[in-house]
Design a protein around this motif. Structure first.
Motif, mmCIF file in Angstrom:
data_model
loop_
_atom_site.group_PDB
_atom_site.id
_atom_site.type_symbol
_atom_site.label_atom_id
_atom_site.label_comp_id
_atom_site.label_asym_id
_atom_site.label_seq_id
_atom_site.Cartn_x
_atom_site.Cartn_y
_atom_site.Cartn_z
ATOM 1 N N ALA A 59 0.834 -1.205 0.000
ATOM 2 C CA ALA A 59 0.000 0.000 0.000
ATOM 3 C C ALA A 59 0.872 1.260 0.000
ATOM 4 O O ALA A 59 0.579 2.242 -0.692
ATOM 5 N N LYS A 60 1.962 1.228 0.764
ATOM 6 C CA LYS A 60 2.868 2.379 0.815
ATOM 7 C C LYS A 60 3.520 2.613 -0.551
ATOM 8 O O LYS A 60 3.636 3.760 -1.012
ATOM 9 N N ALA A 148 -4.216 11.057 2.562
ATOM 10 C CA ALA A 148 -3.465 10.908 3.811
ATOM 11 C C ALA A 148 -2.399 9.832 3.732
ATOM 12 O O ALA A 148 -1.323 9.967 4.302
ATOM 13 N N GLY A 149 -2.700 8.710 3.062
ATOM 14 C CA GLY A 149 -1.730 7.626 2.992
ATOM 15 C C GLY A 149 -2.382 6.271 3.140
ATOM 16 O O GLY A 149 -3.612 6.143 3.089
ATOM 17 N N PRO A 150 -1.576 5.223 3.347
ATOM 18 C CA PRO A 150 -2.128 3.873 3.513
ATOM 19 C C PRO A 150 -3.128 3.809 4.662
ATOM 20 O O PRO A 150 -2.879 4.351 5.742
ATOM 21 N N SER A 151 -4.246 3.166 4.416
ATOM 22 C CA SER A 151 -5.332 3.079 5.396
ATOM 23 C C SER A 151 -5.646 1.626 5.698
ATOM 24 O O SER A 151 -5.791 0.820 4.780
ATOM 25 N N VAL A 152 -5.772 1.307 6.975
ATOM 26 C CA VAL A 152 -6.164 -0.034 7.409
ATOM 27 C C VAL A 152 -7.650 -0.009 7.743
ATOM 28 O O VAL A 152 -8.099 0.802 8.562
ATOM 29 N N LEU A 172 -10.441 4.957 -1.133
ATOM 30 C CA LEU A 172 -9.845 4.969 -2.473
ATOM 31 C C LEU A 172 -10.161 6.266 -3.202
ATOM 32 O O LEU A 172 -9.296 6.833 -3.890
ATOM 33 N N ALA A 173 -11.374 6.736 -3.075
ATOM 34 C CA ALA A 173 -11.740 7.998 -3.729
ATOM 35 C C ALA A 173 -10.866 9.141 -3.223
ATOM 36 O O ALA A 173 -10.458 10.018 -3.991
ATOM 37 N N ALA A 174 -10.555 9.108 -1.931
ATOM 38 C CA ALA A 174 -9.742 10.163 -1.327
ATOM 39 C C ALA A 174 -8.303 10.139 -1.821
ATOM 40 O O ALA A 174 -7.563 11.102 -1.603
ATOM 41 N N GLY A 175 -7.898 9.056 -2.474
ATOM 42 C CA GLY A 175 -6.528 8.933 -2.947
ATOM 43 C C GLY A 175 -5.647 8.113 -2.046
ATOM 44 O O GLY A 175 -4.430 8.044 -2.237
ATOM 45 N N ASN A 176 -6.254 7.467 -1.041
ATOM 46 C CA ASN A 176 -5.504 6.588 -0.149
ATOM 47 C C ASN A 176 -5.407 5.189 -0.732
ATOM 48 O O ASN A 176 -6.270 4.771 -1.517
ATOM 49 N N THR A 177 -4.391 4.461 -0.340
ATOM 50 C CA THR A 177 -4.321 3.036 -0.629
ATOM 51 C C THR A 177 -4.828 2.287 0.599
ATOM 52 O O THR A 177 -4.857 2.837 1.703
ATOM 53 N N PRO A 203 -4.854 -0.261 -9.922
ATOM 54 C CA PRO A 203 -3.427 -0.594 -9.927
ATOM 55 C C PRO A 203 -3.021 -1.491 -8.755
ATOM 56 O O PRO A 203 -3.629 -1.444 -7.682
ATOM 57 N N ALA A 204 -2.001 -2.295 -8.984
ATOM 58 C CA ALA A 204 -1.498 -3.206 -7.956
ATOM 59 C C ALA A 204 -1.105 -2.426 -6.707
ATOM 60 O O ALA A 204 -0.472 -1.369 -6.784
ATOM 61 N N GLY A 205 -1.494 -2.953 -5.552
ATOM 62 C CA GLY A 205 -1.139 -2.349 -4.280
ATOM 63 C C GLY A 205 -2.103 -1.300 -3.778
ATOM 64 O O GLY A 205 -2.028 -0.899 -2.610
ATOM 65 N N VAL A 206 -3.018 -0.854 -4.623
ATOM 66 C CA VAL A 206 -3.981 0.156 -4.192
ATOM 67 C C VAL A 206 -5.001 -0.457 -3.233
ATOM 68 O O VAL A 206 -5.383 0.146 -2.227
ATOM 69 N N LEU A 207 -5.444 -1.673 -3.519
ATOM 70 C CA LEU A 207 -6.314 -2.420 -2.616
ATOM 71 C C LEU A 207 -5.634 -3.741 -2.274
ATOM 72 O O LEU A 207 -5.273 -4.506 -3.179
ATOM 73 N N ASN A 208 -5.462 -4.000 -0.989
ATOM 74 C CA ASN A 208 -4.872 -5.246 -0.504
ATOM 75 C C ASN A 208 -5.830 -5.872 0.495
ATOM 76 O O ASN A 208 -6.520 -5.158 1.235
#
Length: 487
Positions: A59-60, A148-152, A172-177, A203-208
């Motif tokens: 995600a990062k 903001a960045g990677p989100s759990v 995802l809409a906000a631009g976070n992974t 794209p790979a890594g955007v959703l895990n």
């Protein structure tokens, strides 16, 4: 079916994690069991801190490019995910019904269409997200929402895919992974969502997606230094552990927790409507955080209300949720069933009376139950059961109704049944709740804020509130002078 896939009602589901655009297996597995009949569905990859760290790393790595992706392109991809959901509504519905026991007809007609709507709504909202510029002593102010960045995102088992996408879509809409951790009792549709997202071109890594037990991977996710947002829906004790884990790094949290919501029925209410609203609280076998499990009825109509309620409840059909005629399905897990039964047994031992139900059925089914003669300070009134168990108390006047309604540590929702508009306005103004319904129940609009007060949660999601959480808000102030004149 291969080593890492299983078939559910003809639908193939991959049992591995989805990390960085690839399927990743764990050395160990956990067993997924259907609550409908106790049949084993299959073995699911059981995540460890290693897979959790790998998902956050993916995600990062994907975050800079995704954050820089234009709003229009992010919205287009979210709509493509919604298209994929709509093409597979029947498959998603039968898999989720098998996995969590909720009614198949509800999944087909309401839940899975709502999943697609979650993506479409936040995609469209993204394109209109703006704050009016304003001026301060000649200086221009411009507000922006920065990813903001990677989100759990940690999601529950009672409405697995709908509640997961309620978080995934705005993040995802906000631009976070995103790193999505579904509940271990219901992992299957999260795996299908990964397939749908990949097919849509995300794209790979955007959703895990990382599967497993929260006790084994939860801390690895919530305490990770690269995680910028944590959103959780579930119980208060788990939320307290997550908050403690996140506190060391001051990671912002959104918590949607339990409820012990009231339904206030005044003597001037349409009693048929009030009874319908009360019986509706058995939806999803009572496994709904918003459910109005405490029915409060004005003295003068309590006897008539109770009789009508019993008549309507005893007509409900409990059984296989795949049958179109079924009204109430099973509870999710033997452990949850034991918890429900324990609440009822202790209440009965303390002097409560079961007007209807009050006992287990076969397998993982619990009879729809209404308990009366309960004390306000009793466990059954104060604590969330999360099953088809309601209590009924009476009140003498408006003042007592509000006092009883607010007298728990929760504040997620409330429902009011009254024929007096002025009373509705007075009462709703005094209720402690994130959502109040008047003469209706469970009417939800994604434009509205959603969340709870007190121990029912922290923060609000929905509409712009979701973007406020998943983004870092920035105000840029520009002076009227100081730029070189290149004219």
């Amino acid at each position: 079916m291969t080593e890492h896939t299983l078939t559910v009602a003809g639908v193939t589901v991959d049992t591995r994690h989805w990390i960085g655009g690839e399927r990743v297996a764990s050395a160990r597995t956990f067993t997924d069991v259907s609550p409908i009949d106790g049949a084993v569905i299959g073995e699911i990859s059981r995540g460890t801190p290693v897979e959790a760290a790998a998902a956050v790393a993916a995600a990062k790595a994907a975050f800079p490019a995704w954050a820089a992706t234009s709003r229009a392109e992010r919205a287009r991809l979210l709509h493509a995910v919604a298209d994929g959901v709509e093409k597979r509504i029947e498959e998603l519905a039968i898999v989720e019904t098998t996995d969590n026991g909720a009614l198949l007809r509800s999944h087909r007609r309401g839940v899975m269409p709502r999943v697609a709507h979650n993506f479409r709504f936040f995609a469209d909202r993204l394109l209109t997200l703006a704050h009016e510029d304003f001026e301060t002593r000649g200086h221009a102010n411009h507000v922006s929402w920065d990813p903001a960045g990677p989100s759990v995102l940690i999601t529950p088992w009672n409405a697995p895919l709908m509640l997961a996408t309620w978080k995934v879509a705005p993040a995802l809409a906000a631009g976070n992974t995103v790193v999505l951790k579904p509940a271990e009792w219901t992992p299957l549709t999260a795996s299908l969502l990964a397939d749908i997202a990949a097919e849509a071109g995300l794209p790979a890594g955007v959703l895990n997606v990382v599967q497993g037990y929260g006790s084994e991977i939860g801390d690895a996710l919530t305490s990770h230094p690269d995680v910028r947002r944590i959103s959780f829906t579930g119980s208060v004790p788990t939320a307290q552990r997550i908050a403690a884990s996140a506190a060391a790094r001051l990671t912002p949290l959104s918590l949607e927790l339990g409820g012990k919501s009231p339904l206030l029925v005044f003597a001037d209410a349409d009693l048929d409507l009030a009874v319908d609203l009360a019986v509706e609280q058995y939806d999803n076998a009572g496994q709904v955080c918003l459910a109005a499990t405490r029915i409060l009825v004005e003295d003068s109509v309590a006897e008539e209300f109770t009789q009508r309620f019993v008549d309507k409840t005893t007509a409900l059909r409990q059984g296989d949720p795949r049958d179109e005629s079924t009204d109430i399905g099973p509870n999710i897990h033997p452990r949850q069933l034991e918890k429900i039964d324990g609440f009822v047994r202790r209440a009965l031992e303390a002097g409560a009376r079961a007007v209807v139900g009050g006992h287990r059925g076969d397998g993982q089914y619990y009879a729809p139950t209404l308990l009366t003669d309960v004390a306000q300070d009793s466990e059954i009134v104060q604590e969330e059961v999360f099953g088809p168990v309601l209590t009924l108390q009476t009140f003498a006047d408006e003042e007592e109704a509000v006092r009883l309604a607010n007298d728990t540590r929760f504040g997620l929702a409330a429902t009011v049944a009254t024929g007096d508009r002025e009373r509705a306005e007075r009462v709703t103004a005094r209720l402690v709740a994130g959502t109040v319904w008047v003469n209706c129940f469970f009417v939800r609009d994604l434009r509205a804020p959603f969340g709870g007060s007190r121990h029912s949660g922290v923060g609000r999601e929905g509409g712009t509130w979701s973007f406020d959480f998943y983004c870092d808000l920035k105000n840029t102030v520009t002076a009227p002078k100081g730029f070189e004149d290149h004219g």
